[in-house]
Enzyme design. Sequence first.
Site, PDB file in Angstrom:
ATOM      1  N   ASP A 246       0.829  -1.218   0.000  1.00 39.63           N
ATOM      2  CA  ASP A 246       0.000   0.000   0.000  1.00 39.63           C
ATOM      3  C   ASP A 246       0.861   1.264   0.000  1.00 39.63           C
ATOM      4  O   ASP A 246       0.493   2.263  -0.625  1.00 39.63           O
ATOM      5  CB  ASP A 246      -0.908  -0.016   1.246  1.00 39.63           C
ATOM      6  CG  ASP A 246      -1.971   1.083   1.229  1.00 39.63           C
ATOM      7  OD1 ASP A 246      -2.587   1.279   0.169  1.00 39.63           O
ATOM      8  OD2 ASP A 246      -2.173   1.743   2.264  1.00 39.63           O
ATOM      9  N   HIS A 251       4.775   4.681  -2.756  1.00 36.21           N
ATOM     10  CA  HIS A 251       5.075   6.032  -2.264  1.00 36.21           C
ATOM     11  C   HIS A 251       6.524   6.152  -1.759  1.00 36.21           C
ATOM     12  O   HIS A 251       7.251   7.062  -2.156  1.00 36.21           O
ATOM     13  CB  HIS A 251       4.139   6.425  -1.120  1.00 36.21           C
ATOM     14  CG  HIS A 251       2.671   6.356  -1.468  1.00 36.21           C
ATOM     15  ND1 HIS A 251       2.193   6.560  -2.740  1.00 36.21           N
ATOM     16  CD2 HIS A 251       1.572   6.112  -0.699  1.00 36.21           C
ATOM     17  CE1 HIS A 251       0.874   6.449  -2.731  1.00 36.21           C
ATOM     18  NE2 HIS A 251       0.476   6.170  -1.511  1.00 36.21           N
TER      19      HIS A 251
HETATM   20  P1  NDP Z   1     -13.258   1.756  -2.387  1.00 34.61           P
HETATM   21  O1  NDP Z   1     -13.186   0.532  -1.541  1.00 34.61           O
HETATM   22  O2  NDP Z   1     -14.018   2.922  -1.858  1.00 34.61           O
HETATM   23  O3  NDP Z   1     -13.797   1.298  -3.804  1.00 34.61           O
HETATM   24  C1  NDP Z   1     -14.188   2.186  -4.836  1.00 34.61           C
HETATM   25  C2  NDP Z   1     -15.465   1.680  -5.465  1.00 34.61           C
HETATM   26  O4  NDP Z   1     -15.201   0.455  -6.131  1.00 34.61           O
HETATM   27  C3  NDP Z   1     -16.535   1.383  -4.443  1.00 34.61           C
HETATM   28  O5  NDP Z   1     -17.343   2.506  -4.212  1.00 34.61           O
HETATM   29  C4  NDP Z   1     -17.290   0.260  -5.067  1.00 34.61           C
HETATM   30  O6  NDP Z   1     -18.312   0.813  -5.871  1.00 34.61           O
HETATM   31  C5  NDP Z   1     -16.307  -0.421  -5.978  1.00 34.61           C
HETATM   32  N1  NDP Z   1     -15.842  -1.686  -5.365  1.00 34.61           N
HETATM   33  C6  NDP Z   1     -15.392  -1.872  -4.109  1.00 34.61           C
HETATM   34  N2  NDP Z   1     -15.028  -3.157  -3.926  1.00 34.61           N
HETATM   35  C7  NDP Z   1     -15.255  -3.784  -5.102  1.00 34.61           C
HETATM   36  C8  NDP Z   1     -15.062  -5.104  -5.558  1.00 34.61           C
HETATM   37  N3  NDP Z   1     -14.572  -6.044  -4.753  1.00 34.61           N
HETATM   38  N4  NDP Z   1     -15.397  -5.405  -6.840  1.00 34.61           N
HETATM   39  C9  NDP Z   1     -15.862  -4.437  -7.664  1.00 34.61           C
HETATM   40  N5  NDP Z   1     -16.066  -3.169  -7.263  1.00 34.61           N
HETATM   41  C10 NDP Z   1     -15.766  -2.840  -6.017  1.00 34.61           C
HETATM   42  O7  NDP Z   1     -11.759   2.136  -2.772  1.00 34.61           O
HETATM   43  P2  NDP Z   1     -11.041   3.523  -2.793  1.00 34.61           P
HETATM   44  O8  NDP Z   1     -11.911   4.526  -3.432  1.00 34.61           O
HETATM   45  O9  NDP Z   1     -10.489   3.779  -1.437  1.00 34.61           O
HETATM   46  O10 NDP Z   1      -9.780   3.191  -3.703  1.00 34.61           O
HETATM   47  C11 NDP Z   1      -9.889   2.978  -5.098  1.00 34.61           C
HETATM   48  C12 NDP Z   1      -8.478   2.808  -5.652  1.00 34.61           C
HETATM   49  O11 NDP Z   1      -7.719   3.947  -5.328  1.00 34.61           O
HETATM   50  C13 NDP Z   1      -7.708   1.632  -5.050  1.00 34.61           C
HETATM   51  O12 NDP Z   1      -6.890   1.109  -6.068  1.00 34.61           O
HETATM   52  C14 NDP Z   1      -6.844   2.278  -3.968  1.00 34.61           C
HETATM   53  O13 NDP Z   1      -5.663   1.574  -3.740  1.00 34.61           O
HETATM   54  C15 NDP Z   1      -6.532   3.607  -4.606  1.00 34.61           C
HETATM   55  N6  NDP Z   1      -6.219   4.672  -3.671  1.00 34.61           N
HETATM   56  C16 NDP Z   1      -7.135   5.082  -2.744  1.00 34.61           C
HETATM   57  C17 NDP Z   1      -6.826   6.139  -1.908  1.00 34.61           C
HETATM   58  C18 NDP Z   1      -7.808   6.639  -0.904  1.00 34.61           C
HETATM   59  O14 NDP Z   1      -7.440   7.601  -0.196  1.00 34.61           O
HETATM   60  N7  NDP Z   1      -9.008   6.072  -0.807  1.00 34.61           N
HETATM   61  C19 NDP Z   1      -5.544   6.860  -1.997  1.00 34.61           C
HETATM   62  C20 NDP Z   1      -4.665   6.350  -3.010  1.00 34.61           C
HETATM   63  C21 NDP Z   1      -5.019   5.296  -3.812  1.00 34.61           C
HETATM   64  P3  NDP Z   1     -19.668   0.034  -6.221  1.00 34.61           P
HETATM   65  O15 NDP Z   1     -19.911  -0.986  -5.182  1.00 34.61           O
HETATM   66  O16 NDP Z   1     -20.672   1.127  -6.279  1.00 34.61           O
HETATM   67  O17 NDP Z   1     -19.374  -0.539  -7.566  1.00 34.61           O
HETATM   68  C1  BG6 Z   2      -2.934   5.828  -0.117  1.00 31.46           C
HETATM   69  C2  BG6 Z   2      -3.027   4.610   0.731  1.00 31.46           C
HETATM   70  O1  BG6 Z   2      -2.161   5.572  -1.236  1.00 31.46           O
HETATM   71  O2  BG6 Z   2      -2.368   6.902   0.627  1.00 31.46           O
HETATM   72  C3  BG6 Z   2      -3.776   4.895   2.021  1.00 31.46           C
HETATM   73  O3  BG6 Z   2      -3.737   3.613  -0.005  1.00 31.46           O
HETATM   74  C4  BG6 Z   2      -3.218   6.098   2.735  1.00 31.46           C
HETATM   75  O4  BG6 Z   2      -3.733   3.760   2.846  1.00 31.46           O
HETATM   76  C5  BG6 Z   2      -3.123   7.268   1.767  1.00 31.46           C
HETATM   77  O5  BG6 Z   2      -4.069   6.426   3.808  1.00 31.46           O
HETATM   78  C6  BG6 Z   2      -2.457   8.463   2.408  1.00 31.46           C
HETATM   79  O6  BG6 Z   2      -2.437   9.525   1.514  1.00 31.46           O
HETATM   80  P1  BG6 Z   2      -2.118  10.998   2.020  1.00 31.46           P
HETATM   81  O7  BG6 Z   2      -2.110  11.806   0.780  1.00 31.46           O
HETATM   82  O8  BG6 Z   2      -3.210  11.351   2.974  1.00 31.46           O
HETATM   83  O9  BG6 Z   2      -0.807  10.934   2.709  1.00 31.46           O
END
Ligand code: NDP
Ligand code: BG6
Length: 485
Positions: A246, A251
């Site tokens: 992660d 990063h």
């Molecule tokens: P979420 O868990 O919120 O998933 C995003 C959306 O994907 C959900 O709203 C859901 O929408 C759909 N989803 C979730 N699980 C599944 C599944 N098993 N199969 C298909 N669809 C699914 O993730 P994030 O928004 O936190 O992260 C999305 C991506 O961004 C990831 O790759 C994560 O590593 C990356 N990321 C996230 C960060 C953050 O701060 N959140 C920061 C940096 C990177 P629905 O059910 O409506 O289809």
């Molecule tokens: C994301 C990780 O890439 O960065 C998260 O998936 C983490 O686990 C996040 O919380 C932190 O981002 P920032 O910009 O708040 O330091």
Amino acid sequence: MTTSRDSTDLPLGIVVVGASGDLAQRKIIPALFALYCQGLLPQEFHVFGIARTRMTAEGFRELIARNLTCRYAPGESCAAKTAAFLERCHYASGSYGESGTFLDLFELMRGIEGRGPVNRLYYMAIPPTVFEEVAKALGDSGLVACGSKREWSRIVVEKPFGRDRASSDRLVAEMHKVFTEETTYRIDHYLGKEIVQNLIVLRFANLIFEPVWSREHIESVSLTWKEPIGVGMRGGYFDQFGIIRDVMQNHLLQILALLAMERPRRFDAHAVRDEKVRLLRCVEPPTLDRIVVGQYGASESGTQPAYTAEPTVPPTSLTPTYAATVLRINNDRWRGVPFFMEAGKALEQKVNEVKIRFRPVPANIFDASMGGVAANELTIRIQPDEAIELRIMNKVPGLNMVLQPMPLNLRYQTAFNVGIPDAYECLLLDVIKGDRSLFIRADELAAAWDIFTPVLAALEEQSVRPAIYPFGSPVNATGTFPASG
Ligand code: NDP
Ligand code: BG6
């Protein structure tokens, strides 16, 4: 860099896949709004959210509105800008793997955008496990503009990209069937952070650092990443990946590469990334005895849950939420210098910084009674409270010769009278402009996976049990760093 085929004057359709999710709602759509408020999006643009969750366009707009801030549209302009932006946001729901979902989306887009040429930006704000099927469904539904046309289609893919070297290579190959390397933007949002972008300037636009930037003058480097929050509702994603995939593999390795690489031939996307790859290939993969892993337990007060009690985490999970290791770089510049790397969730505070500890002054002329001479240390604080601080030895004013370490401090908050843009604003603008310098190239990705793949495999094959630390622990939650020798 913007290529001659870029046609930024065309309308832009931004498709956010996973639009119901945390990243889309907290970061991507607010960053688009910030760009819109600053007049940095094309005149004609629309945002199309897509996810499985059923929701009306109105419901989608209400969800978005909760996270929009008017940093760039203060006062009375805020309400009008917000309303105008929301009007351009649309939503469709469906299953990600079906081309029918994207054909329906295509119809919706056509109805709104008309039939003329349109640039397309696809943002994969979904768990990595679904990247491949979405790319395939996009290709099958004919939504991806290819080569010769004036308009472009670009895809932004979140990290982690794969789970190890082999799965990452497979994913790269599968996605290349739909999007070429030139149209793929693998994002690492840390590369969009101000201080991370500044690393290359600090090193190569100042005379004073480069001559001392090596094993001769540097004793050790530490890269620290800590946050005070647990995984909360993101356990479903996090548990499959863990802290090494992660944060460390992306990063922290990106920061390490910028800190330790050789001087690029010029400041351009290819030259900088070439040097980063060269550096990453010199990093020795850590072995199991060079890594410690931890997992947060409940807080001592009992108010915060243990990792295994989080709603979306299996109760028997061995996934690390903390890891510390020592990396070695096998090249002439760095041989023998330990690079300590530490990342952890649910710790006492949020801090992400680099500390470069210089060697002691070789011939100290001052008596211990004068206060002693501490080695210089350069701290580069990425967040919070962005700063560059150099610890120097200084005479305390007065009639006696008393020495004291003092900071030469560049704090962004006081030095610059401007707000620091969110990393996603900077990176999304680069995608629109076609500048790939801050995105991860396929060979860079492979080199980064090569560093951590062996130890990840060993941890999983041997079911290594992480040490438990209380939620909210102070520094170095699991004890000491592994031996640095
Ligand atoms: P979420 O868990 O919120 O998933 C995003 C959306 O994907 C959900 O709203 C859901 O929408 C759909 N989803 C979730 N699980 C599944 C599944 N098993 N199969 C298909 N669809 C699914 O993730 P994030 O928004 O936190 O992260 C999305 C991506 O961004 C990831 O790759 C994560 O590593 C990356 N990321 C996230 C960060 C953050 O701060 N959140 C920061 C940096 C990177 P629905 O059910 O409506 O289809
Ligand atoms: C994301 C990780 O890439 O960065 C998260 O998936 C983490 O686990 C996040 O919380 C932190 O981002 P920032 O910009 O708040 O330091």
